[in-house]
Design a protein around this motif. Structure first.
Motif, PDB file in Angstrom:
ATOM      1  N   GLN A   1       0.833  -1.190   0.000  1.00 16.39           N
ATOM      2  CA  GLN A   1       0.000   0.000   0.000  1.00 16.39           C
ATOM      3  C   GLN A   1       0.876   1.251   0.000  1.00 16.39           C
ATOM      4  OE1 GLN A   1      -2.486  -0.732   3.522  1.00 16.39           O
ATOM      5  NE2 GLN A   1      -4.256  -1.012   2.149  1.00 16.39           N
ATOM      6  N   THR A   2       0.411   2.270  -0.670  1.00 14.52           N
ATOM      7  CA  THR A   2       1.094   3.565  -0.664  1.00 14.52           C
ATOM      8  C   THR A   2       0.106   4.638  -0.247  1.00 14.52           C
ATOM      9  OG1 THR A   2       0.591   3.882  -3.010  1.00 14.52           O
ATOM     10  CG2 THR A   2       2.717   2.877  -2.473  1.00 14.52           C
ATOM     11  N   LYS A   3       0.617   5.638   0.459  1.00 15.70           N
ATOM     12  CA  LYS A   3      -0.218   6.752   0.899  1.00 15.70           C
ATOM     13  C   LYS A   3       0.664   7.962   1.176  1.00 15.70           C
ATOM     14  CE  LYS A   3      -0.143   5.295   5.760  1.00 15.70           C
ATOM     15  NZ  LYS A   3      -0.950   4.936   6.937  1.00 15.70           N
ATOM     16  N   LEU A   4       0.058   9.114   1.314  1.00 12.09           N
ATOM     17  CA  LEU A   4       0.759  10.348   1.626  1.00 12.09           C
ATOM     18  C   LEU A   4       0.621  10.653   3.104  1.00 12.09           C
ATOM     19  CD1 LEU A   4      -0.338  12.560  -1.431  1.00 12.09           C
ATOM     20  CD2 LEU A   4       1.804  11.299  -1.147  1.00 12.09           C
ATOM     21  N   ASN A   5       1.720  11.023   3.726  1.00 10.46           N
ATOM     22  CA  ASN A   5       1.677  11.389   5.137  1.00 10.46           C
ATOM     23  C   ASN A   5       1.254  12.845   5.294  1.00 10.46           C
ATOM     24  OD1 ASN A   5       3.910  12.824   4.342  1.00 10.46           O
ATOM     25  ND2 ASN A   5       5.407  11.505   5.417  1.00 10.46           N
ATOM     26  N   ASP A   6       1.361  13.346   6.509  1.00  9.68           N
ATOM     27  CA  ASP A   6       0.934  14.714   6.786  1.00  9.68           C
ATOM     28  C   ASP A   6       1.759  15.744   6.023  1.00  9.68           C
ATOM     29  OD1 ASP A   6      -0.920  13.624   8.469  1.00  9.68           O
ATOM     30  OD2 ASP A   6       0.309  13.858  10.281  1.00  9.68           O
TER      31      ASP A   6
ATOM     32  N   VAL B   1       4.542   7.371   1.461  1.00 14.20           N
ATOM     33  CA  VAL B   1       4.892   6.336   2.427  1.00 14.20           C
ATOM     34  C   VAL B   1       4.443   4.989   1.854  1.00 14.20           C
ATOM     35  CG1 VAL B   1       4.563   5.444   4.757  1.00 14.20           C
ATOM     36  CG2 VAL B   1       4.683   7.913   4.371  1.00 14.20           C
ATOM     37  N   GLU B   2       5.354   4.048   1.836  1.00 16.43           N
ATOM     38  CA  GLU B   2       5.056   2.716   1.312  1.00 16.43           C
ATOM     39  C   GLU B   2       4.977   1.725   2.461  1.00 16.43           C
ATOM     40  OE1 GLU B   2       6.844  -0.556  -1.901  1.00 16.43           O
ATOM     41  OE2 GLU B   2       7.822   1.394  -1.589  1.00 16.43           O
ATOM     42  N   GLN B   3       3.945   0.889   2.424  1.00 13.76           N
ATOM     43  CA  GLN B   3       3.724  -0.088   3.498  1.00 13.76           C
ATOM     44  C   GLN B   3       3.590  -1.469   2.888  1.00 13.76           C
ATOM     45  OE1 GLN B   3       0.078   0.369   5.783  1.00 13.76           O
ATOM     46  NE2 GLN B   3       1.146  -0.116   7.663  1.00 13.76           N
ATOM     47  N   ILE B   4       4.359  -2.406   3.413  1.00 13.85           N
ATOM     48  CA  ILE B   4       4.336  -3.791   2.938  1.00 13.85           C
ATOM     49  C   ILE B   4       3.929  -4.686   4.100  1.00 13.85           C
ATOM     50  CG2 ILE B   4       5.687  -5.689   2.006  1.00 13.85           C
ATOM     51  CD1 ILE B   4       7.419  -3.651   0.588  1.00 13.85           C
ATOM     52  N   ILE B   5       2.927  -5.506   3.853  1.00 13.76           N
ATOM     53  CA  ILE B   5       2.394  -6.401   4.890  1.00 13.76           C
ATOM     54  C   ILE B   5       2.552  -7.829   4.417  1.00 13.76           C
ATOM     55  CG2 ILE B   5       0.362  -7.030   6.239  1.00 13.76           C
ATOM     56  CD1 ILE B   5      -0.699  -4.207   5.763  1.00 13.76           C
ATOM     57  N   LEU B   6       3.118  -8.656   5.270  1.00 13.65           N
ATOM     58  CA  LEU B   6       3.244 -10.089   5.029  1.00 13.65           C
ATOM     59  C   LEU B   6       2.527 -10.830   6.147  1.00 13.65           C
ATOM     60  CD1 LEU B   6       7.064 -10.218   4.145  1.00 13.65           C
ATOM     61  CD2 LEU B   6       5.142 -10.152   2.545  1.00 13.65           C
ATOM     62  N   ALA B   7       1.775 -11.858   5.794  1.00 11.62           N
ATOM     63  CA  ALA B   7       1.051 -12.633   6.809  1.00 11.62           C
ATOM     64  C   ALA B   7       0.971 -14.081   6.363  1.00 11.62           C
ATOM     65  CB  ALA B   7      -0.348 -12.064   7.031  1.00 11.62           C
ATOM     66  N   ASP B   8       1.023 -14.973   7.348  1.00  6.16           N
ATOM     67  CA  ASP B   8       0.927 -16.401   7.040  1.00  6.16           C
ATOM     68  C   ASP B   8      -0.486 -16.791   6.628  1.00  6.16           C
ATOM     69  OD1 ASP B   8       3.589 -16.735   7.597  1.00  6.16           O
ATOM     70  OD2 ASP B   8       3.262 -17.366   9.677  1.00  6.16           O
ATOM     71  N   LYS B   9      -1.490 -16.285   7.363  1.00  2.00           N
ATOM     72  CA  LYS B   9      -2.877 -16.648   7.095  1.00  2.00           C
ATOM     73  C   LYS B   9      -3.766 -15.419   7.197  1.00  2.00           C
ATOM     74  CE  LYS B   9      -2.443 -21.397   8.872  1.00  2.00           C
ATOM     75  NZ  LYS B   9      -2.966 -22.384   9.849  1.00  2.00           N
ATOM     76  N   GLY B  10      -4.952 -15.565   6.674  1.00  2.00           N
ATOM     77  CA  GLY B  10      -5.919 -14.479   6.759  1.00  2.00           C
ATOM     78  C   GLY B  10      -7.261 -14.893   6.205  1.00  2.00           C
ATOM     79  N   ASN B  11      -8.282 -14.116   6.510  1.00  2.00           N
ATOM     80  CA  ASN B  11      -9.620 -14.319   5.951  1.00  2.00           C
ATOM     81  C   ASN B  11     -10.324 -12.977   5.869  1.00  2.00           C
ATOM     82  OD1 ASN B  11     -11.012 -13.885   8.583  1.00  2.00           O
ATOM     83  ND2 ASN B  11      -9.975 -15.788   9.113  1.00  2.00           N
TER      84      ASN B  11
END
Length: 385
Positions: A176-181, A186-196
């Motif tokens: 995900q990318t977004k603009l800060n104040d 700002v770039e955000q990377i999320i890694l997860a083993d499981k999800g629903n």
């Protein structure tokens, strides 16, 4: 008093028959809808909306059948209880006994003109529109293994494995990318083993629950940080361009009787052939007016000698009504293809059916005409003279 009594005898049977027939007709379609909507993880409100749009269509099929069953059962019960004999001995004819049902038939026929002519076209269009949006509005149920999903311009998602129609995920990667104040990227990377996940409201948002993962935030000036989590929830919004369903009127069955009449006069919908419009207009009128003939047929078939334990009249009535419906469907096809005009293919069978039902009651009201022994005796006397 007689009309009120006969009407009261048939009303409960009509309500019960209508409910049973309506449920039986809708059962198969309900199972199909449940299967399709469950595969798309659609909410219960979508299913209830589609169900409400289906009711007018099947109500149009159930009303004539329930009307025939209620009249037949009430007259049959009156005949078994010798009430019909009492009325006949009191000077009442079968036509007088049928008067309340004939009036009811006229009222039901008028209601069916509104149902076939105005309620069903809007309900058919609403059903198609609701089913289209239920199938196309959501992106989340279509997630597959190793498929890149981009719900908006700022989010990219990919999973190693998707199961349970794409709602159970493993090996999740989200960027995900977004603009800060300070208006910095700002770039955000999320890694997860499981999800629903599950869809929210109109499928424009989903609630994503992640388990056992890491959150890497890449800030400007290399001020990065990483966070471990065991359970986290995020809302991902779909801001892509939504699909727009077409306007009502591309199918003649979506046009009201007023629209059809206007098209017969002017024909502004060039996409629909004029023959289809004429066929649909006359078919709806004939179909609604045919209900007037049902009381004559039901009363005639319900009265049989009491020594007969079985009465096959209801089965015979069902066969006659189904055969007549197929004749009307054939007439609709013939008119729409230009093989016959509406009077020959639709109105002529209607008048024949009405005369046939009236004739059945007339012969039942004059049993001498049906007694072969009396006929033979009459002819034998004439020959002797």
């Amino acid at each position: 008093m007689l009309d009120s009594y006969l009407f009261a005898q048939a009303l409960p049977s009509f309500i019960v028959s209508l409910g049973v027939i309506l449920a039986a007709l809708m059962l198969e379609r309900l199972l199909v809808l449940l299967d399709l909507l469950a595969a798309d993880s659609s909410p219960l409100s979508t299913f209830l909306g589609l169900l409400a749009d289906l009711i007018p269509h099947y109500l149009g099929l159930a009303i004539p059948a329930a009307f025939c069953v209620s009249i037949f059962s009430s007259i049959r019960q009156l005949n078994l209880n010798n009430e019909i004999d009492a009325l006949l001995n009191a000077g009442k004819s079968l036509f007088q006994c049928t008067r309340s049902y004939i009036i009811s038939g006229i009222a039901v026929s008028f209601f069916c003109i509104i149902l076939y002519g105005y309620i069903q076209p809007y309900a058919r269009y609403d059903f198609r529109a609701a089913f289209f949006y239920a199938s196309h509005a959501g992106w989340a149920p279509h997630i597959q293994s190793h498929m890149i999903v981009q719900p908006n311009n700022h989010t990219v998602m990919i999973v190693d494995k998707a199961s349970q129609n794409g709602t159970q995920l493993s090996g999740i990667f989200i960027r995900q990318t977004k603009l800060n104040d300070k208006k910095q990227l700002v770039e955000q990377i999320i890694l997860a083993d499981k999800g629903n996940f599950y869809s929210l409201a109109d499928h424009s948002k989903i609630m994503l629950t992640l388990y056992d993962g890491q959150n890497l935030t890449l800030n400007p000036n290399n001020n990065n940080n990483i966070t471990d989590f065991s359970n986290a929830s995020r809302i991902i919004q779909n801001t892509n361009k939504k699909n727009i369903f077409r306007e009502r009127g591309s199918d003649e069955r979506e046009l009201t009787l007023t629209n059809l009449y206007e098209q017969i006069q002017h024909h502004t919908y060039q996409d629909i052939p004029i023959l289809d419009i004429k066929a649909e207009f006359h078919f709806r009128l004939v179909r609604a007016l045919s209900i007037i003939a049902i009381p004559f047929l039901a009363v005639a078939l319900a009265i049989t000698p009491k020594r007969r334990k079985r009465n096959l009249g209801l089965g015979l009535a069902a066969i006659i009504l189904v055969a007549y419906d197929h004749i009307q469907q054939l007439g609709l096809t013939l008119v729409s293809h230009g093989h016959d005009n509406a009077f020959v293919a639709l109105w002529l069978p209607f008048f024949i059916f009405l005369f046939f039902c009236f004739g059945c009651l007339f012969l039942k009201n004059n049993p001498f005409l049906l007694t072969s022994r009396n006929l033979l005796r009459h002819f034998s006397k004439s020959s002797d003279k």
